[in-house]
Design a protein around this motif. Structure first.
Motif, PDB file in Angstrom:
ATOM      1  N   LEU A 191       0.813  -1.214   0.000  1.00 19.81           N
ATOM      2  CA  LEU A 191       0.000   0.000   0.000  1.00 19.81           C
ATOM      3  C   LEU A 191       0.851   1.272   0.000  1.00 19.81           C
ATOM      4  O   LEU A 191       0.545   2.223  -0.716  1.00 19.81           O
ATOM      5  CB  LEU A 191      -0.967  -0.004   1.183  1.00 19.81           C
ATOM      6  CG  LEU A 191      -1.913   1.176   1.293  1.00 19.81           C
ATOM      7  CD1 LEU A 191      -2.753   1.341   0.027  1.00 19.81           C
ATOM      8  CD2 LEU A 191      -2.827   1.006   2.508  1.00 19.81           C
ATOM      9  N   HIS A 192       1.933   1.283   0.748  1.00 19.23           N
ATOM     10  CA  HIS A 192       2.777   2.485   0.808  1.00 19.23           C
ATOM     11  C   HIS A 192       3.350   2.851  -0.557  1.00 19.23           C
ATOM     12  O   HIS A 192       3.575   4.024  -0.842  1.00 19.23           O
ATOM     13  CB  HIS A 192       3.915   2.291   1.812  1.00 19.23           C
ATOM     14  CG  HIS A 192       3.458   2.336   3.231  1.00 19.23           C
ATOM     15  ND1 HIS A 192       4.294   2.696   4.255  1.00 19.23           N
ATOM     16  CD2 HIS A 192       2.267   2.072   3.810  1.00 19.23           C
ATOM     17  CE1 HIS A 192       3.633   2.652   5.399  1.00 19.23           C
ATOM     18  NE2 HIS A 192       2.404   2.269   5.145  1.00 19.23           N
ATOM     19  N   ASP A 193       3.563   1.839  -1.405  1.00 13.60           N
ATOM     20  CA  ASP A 193       4.121   2.098  -2.734  1.00 13.60           C
ATOM     21  C   ASP A 193       3.173   2.910  -3.611  1.00 13.60           C
ATOM     22  O   ASP A 193       3.612   3.571  -4.552  1.00 13.60           O
ATOM     23  CB  ASP A 193       4.447   0.780  -3.456  1.00 13.60           C
ATOM     24  CG  ASP A 193       5.523  -0.017  -2.750  1.00 13.60           C
ATOM     25  OD1 ASP A 193       6.276   0.569  -1.933  1.00 13.60           O
ATOM     26  OD2 ASP A 193       5.606  -1.239  -2.998  1.00 13.60           O
ATOM     27  N   TYR A 194       1.876   2.848  -3.313  1.00 11.36           N
ATOM     28  CA  TYR A 194       0.871   3.488  -4.160  1.00 11.36           C
ATOM     29  C   TYR A 194       0.113   4.619  -3.468  1.00 11.36           C
ATOM     30  O   TYR A 194      -0.616   5.356  -4.120  1.00 11.36           O
ATOM     31  CB  TYR A 194      -0.144   2.448  -4.650  1.00 11.36           C
ATOM     32  CG  TYR A 194       0.459   1.417  -5.560  1.00 11.36           C
ATOM     33  CD1 TYR A 194       0.590   1.659  -6.931  1.00 11.36           C
ATOM     34  CD2 TYR A 194       0.920   0.203  -5.065  1.00 11.36           C
ATOM     35  CE1 TYR A 194       1.143   0.719  -7.774  1.00 11.36           C
ATOM     36  CE2 TYR A 194       1.482  -0.744  -5.907  1.00 11.36           C
ATOM     37  CZ  TYR A 194       1.589  -0.482  -7.254  1.00 11.36           C
ATOM     38  OH  TYR A 194       2.145  -1.408  -8.094  1.00 11.36           O
ATOM     39  N   TRP A 195       0.243   4.733  -2.149  1.00 11.90           N
ATOM     40  CA  TRP A 195      -0.627   5.643  -1.396  1.00 11.90           C
ATOM     41  C   TRP A 195      -0.555   7.092  -1.864  1.00 11.90           C
ATOM     42  O   TRP A 195      -1.582   7.765  -1.974  1.00 11.90           O
ATOM     43  CB  TRP A 195      -0.343   5.544   0.101  1.00 11.90           C
ATOM     44  CG  TRP A 195      -1.363   6.308   0.888  1.00 11.90           C
ATOM     45  CD1 TRP A 195      -1.165   7.464   1.574  1.00 11.90           C
ATOM     46  CD2 TRP A 195      -2.741   5.991   1.028  1.00 11.90           C
ATOM     47  NE1 TRP A 195      -2.345   7.888   2.146  1.00 11.90           N
ATOM     48  CE2 TRP A 195      -3.334   6.987   1.822  1.00 11.90           C
ATOM     49  CE3 TRP A 195      -3.554   4.960   0.560  1.00 11.90           C
ATOM     50  CZ2 TRP A 195      -4.678   6.995   2.170  1.00 11.90           C
ATOM     51  CZ3 TRP A 195      -4.898   4.965   0.896  1.00 11.90           C
ATOM     52  CH2 TRP A 195      -5.439   5.968   1.684  1.00 11.90           C
ATOM     53  N   ASP A 196       0.623   7.600  -2.147  1.00 10.74           N
ATOM     54  CA  ASP A 196       0.744   9.002  -2.571  1.00 10.74           C
ATOM     55  C   ASP A 196       0.008   9.261  -3.881  1.00 10.74           C
ATOM     56  O   ASP A 196      -0.489  10.370  -4.110  1.00 10.74           O
ATOM     57  CB  ASP A 196       2.217   9.403  -2.714  1.00 10.74           C
ATOM     58  CG  ASP A 196       2.904   9.550  -1.367  1.00 10.74           C
ATOM     59  OD1 ASP A 196       2.202   9.671  -0.346  1.00 10.74           O
ATOM     60  OD2 ASP A 196       4.147   9.527  -1.343  1.00 10.74           O
ATOM     61  N   GLU A 197      -0.080   8.250  -4.746  1.00 13.42           N
ATOM     62  CA  GLU A 197      -0.806   8.394  -6.015  1.00 13.42           C
ATOM     63  C   GLU A 197      -2.313   8.271  -5.816  1.00 13.42           C
ATOM     64  O   GLU A 197      -3.082   9.035  -6.378  1.00 13.42           O
ATOM     65  CB  GLU A 197      -0.356   7.321  -7.023  1.00 13.42           C
ATOM     66  CG  GLU A 197       1.000   7.570  -7.597  1.00 13.42           C
ATOM     67  CD  GLU A 197       0.994   8.579  -8.740  1.00 13.42           C
ATOM     68  OE1 GLU A 197      -0.054   9.165  -9.050  1.00 13.42           O
ATOM     69  OE2 GLU A 197       2.069   8.777  -9.316  1.00 13.42           O
ATOM     70  N   VAL A 198      -2.741   7.292  -5.018  1.00 13.13           N
ATOM     71  CA  VAL A 198      -4.178   7.024  -4.920  1.00 13.13           C
ATOM     72  C   VAL A 198      -4.915   7.913  -3.928  1.00 13.13           C
ATOM     73  O   VAL A 198      -6.113   8.148  -4.097  1.00 13.13           O
ATOM     74  CB  VAL A 198      -4.474   5.540  -4.586  1.00 13.13           C
ATOM     75  CG1 VAL A 198      -3.880   4.608  -5.606  1.00 13.13           C
ATOM     76  CG2 VAL A 198      -4.021   5.167  -3.196  1.00 13.13           C
ATOM     77  N   SER A 199      -4.227   8.415  -2.904  1.00 13.22           N
ATOM     78  CA  SER A 199      -4.945   9.169  -1.867  1.00 13.22           C
ATOM     79  C   SER A 199      -5.675  10.405  -2.397  1.00 13.22           C
ATOM     80  O   SER A 199      -6.809  10.667  -1.971  1.00 13.22           O
ATOM     81  CB  SER A 199      -4.037   9.509  -0.687  1.00 13.22           C
ATOM     82  OG  SER A 199      -2.953  10.293  -1.078  1.00 13.22           O
ATOM     83  N   PRO A 200      -5.123  11.187  -3.348  1.00 12.41           N
ATOM     84  CA  PRO A 200      -5.902  12.315  -3.869  1.00 12.41           C
ATOM     85  C   PRO A 200      -7.180  11.858  -4.603  1.00 12.41           C
ATOM     86  O   PRO A 200      -8.219  12.504  -4.503  1.00 12.41           O
ATOM     87  CB  PRO A 200      -4.950  13.018  -4.842  1.00 12.41           C
ATOM     88  CG  PRO A 200      -3.587  12.586  -4.441  1.00 12.41           C
ATOM     89  CD  PRO A 200      -3.748  11.204  -3.895  1.00 12.41           C
ATOM     90  N   ASP A 201      -7.088  10.725  -5.313  1.00 17.33           N
ATOM     91  CA  ASP A 201      -8.271  10.197  -5.998  1.00 17.33           C
ATOM     92  C   ASP A 201      -9.317   9.717  -4.996  1.00 17.33           C
ATOM     93  O   ASP A 201     -10.510   9.956  -5.162  1.00 17.33           O
ATOM     94  CB  ASP A 201      -7.886   9.045  -6.925  1.00 17.33           C
ATOM     95  CG  ASP A 201      -7.069   9.506  -8.124  1.00 17.33           C
ATOM     96  OD1 ASP A 201      -6.944  10.730  -8.324  1.00 17.33           O
ATOM     97  OD2 ASP A 201      -6.572   8.635  -8.861  1.00 17.33           O
ATOM     98  N   LEU A 202      -8.858   9.035  -3.961  1.00 17.86           N
ATOM     99  CA  LEU A 202      -9.782   8.572  -2.925  1.00 17.86           C
ATOM    100  C   LEU A 202     -10.436   9.748  -2.223  1.00 17.86           C
ATOM    101  O   LEU A 202     -11.634   9.719  -1.932  1.00 17.86           O
ATOM    102  CB  LEU A 202      -9.045   7.697  -1.907  1.00 17.86           C
ATOM    103  CG  LEU A 202      -8.708   6.298  -2.369  1.00 17.86           C
ATOM    104  CD1 LEU A 202      -7.724   5.644  -1.414  1.00 17.86           C
ATOM    105  CD2 LEU A 202      -9.973   5.460  -2.497  1.00 17.86           C
ATOM    106  N   ASP A 203      -9.674  10.777  -1.958  1.00 17.77           N
ATOM    107  CA  ASP A 203     -10.216  11.953  -1.286  1.00 17.77           C
ATOM    108  C   ASP A 203     -11.281  12.626  -2.160  1.00 17.77           C
ATOM    109  O   ASP A 203     -12.309  13.069  -1.664  1.00 17.77           O
ATOM    110  CB  ASP A 203      -9.099  12.924  -0.930  1.00 17.77           C
ATOM    111  CG  ASP A 203      -9.466  13.822   0.222  1.00 17.77           C
ATOM    112  OD1 ASP A 203     -10.180  13.363   1.139  1.00 17.77           O
ATOM    113  OD2 ASP A 203      -9.052  14.986   0.219  1.00 17.77           O
TER     114      ASP A 203
END
Length: 145
Positions: A12-24
């Motif tokens: 998850l840490h490998d992708y979190w910076d990319e996906v978190s703005p989309d999730l937000d």
């Protein structure tokens, strides 16, 4: 062409910076009061699964988060729910190109149904050709005062 990748909790840490703005961005439209931390925990603890979409060059193109549900009265009735879904602008639709992937993932989990909720009827236009049908319509009226 979109390539869907299942993200294991330890990745998850490998992708979190990319996906978190989309999730937000998705979370803002959610009817539930879900925090980004809730989604993170659900994925990290294995209660939800993050799937990322990568374009032909391996660049992040979007994501979906799924959860598996079992009917408490009929344990053989399992369904995969698409909790969050987002395609980055300029990329092909994740659900259109990830539909076979999603069906395969559902079968792997023993689910016989895939569900998602949408607050915009426009989703129906692209969902019907993929085999989805409207199962429920919710009407709401805000009461002030």
């Amino acid at each position: 062409m979109i390539n869907m990748v299942r993200v294991e909790p330890w990745q998850l840490h490998d992708y979190w910076d990319e996906v978190s703005p989309d999730l937000d961005a998705c979370r803002v439209h959610d009817k539930e009061s879900v925090w980004l931390e809730d989604i993170y925990f659900a994925i990290k603890s294995g209660h939800a699964v993050l799937h990322v979409a990568l374009d032909q060059g391996g660049k992040y193109a979007g994501m979906m988060v799924t959860t598996l549900h079992t009917d408490q009265w009929e344990p053989n009735h399992r369904f995969l729910h698409v909790w969050y879904l987002n395609t980055r602008p300029g990329h092909e639709s994740i659900i259109k190109h990830g539909n076979e992937y999603l069906e395969s993932f559902a079968k792997e989990l023993g689910a016989n149904l895939i569900t998602f909720r949408a607050d915009r009827l426009a989703f129906e236009r692209w969902a019907r050709p993929l085999g989805f049908e409207v199962a429920e319509i919710e009407l709401r009226k805000q009461v002030n005062g």
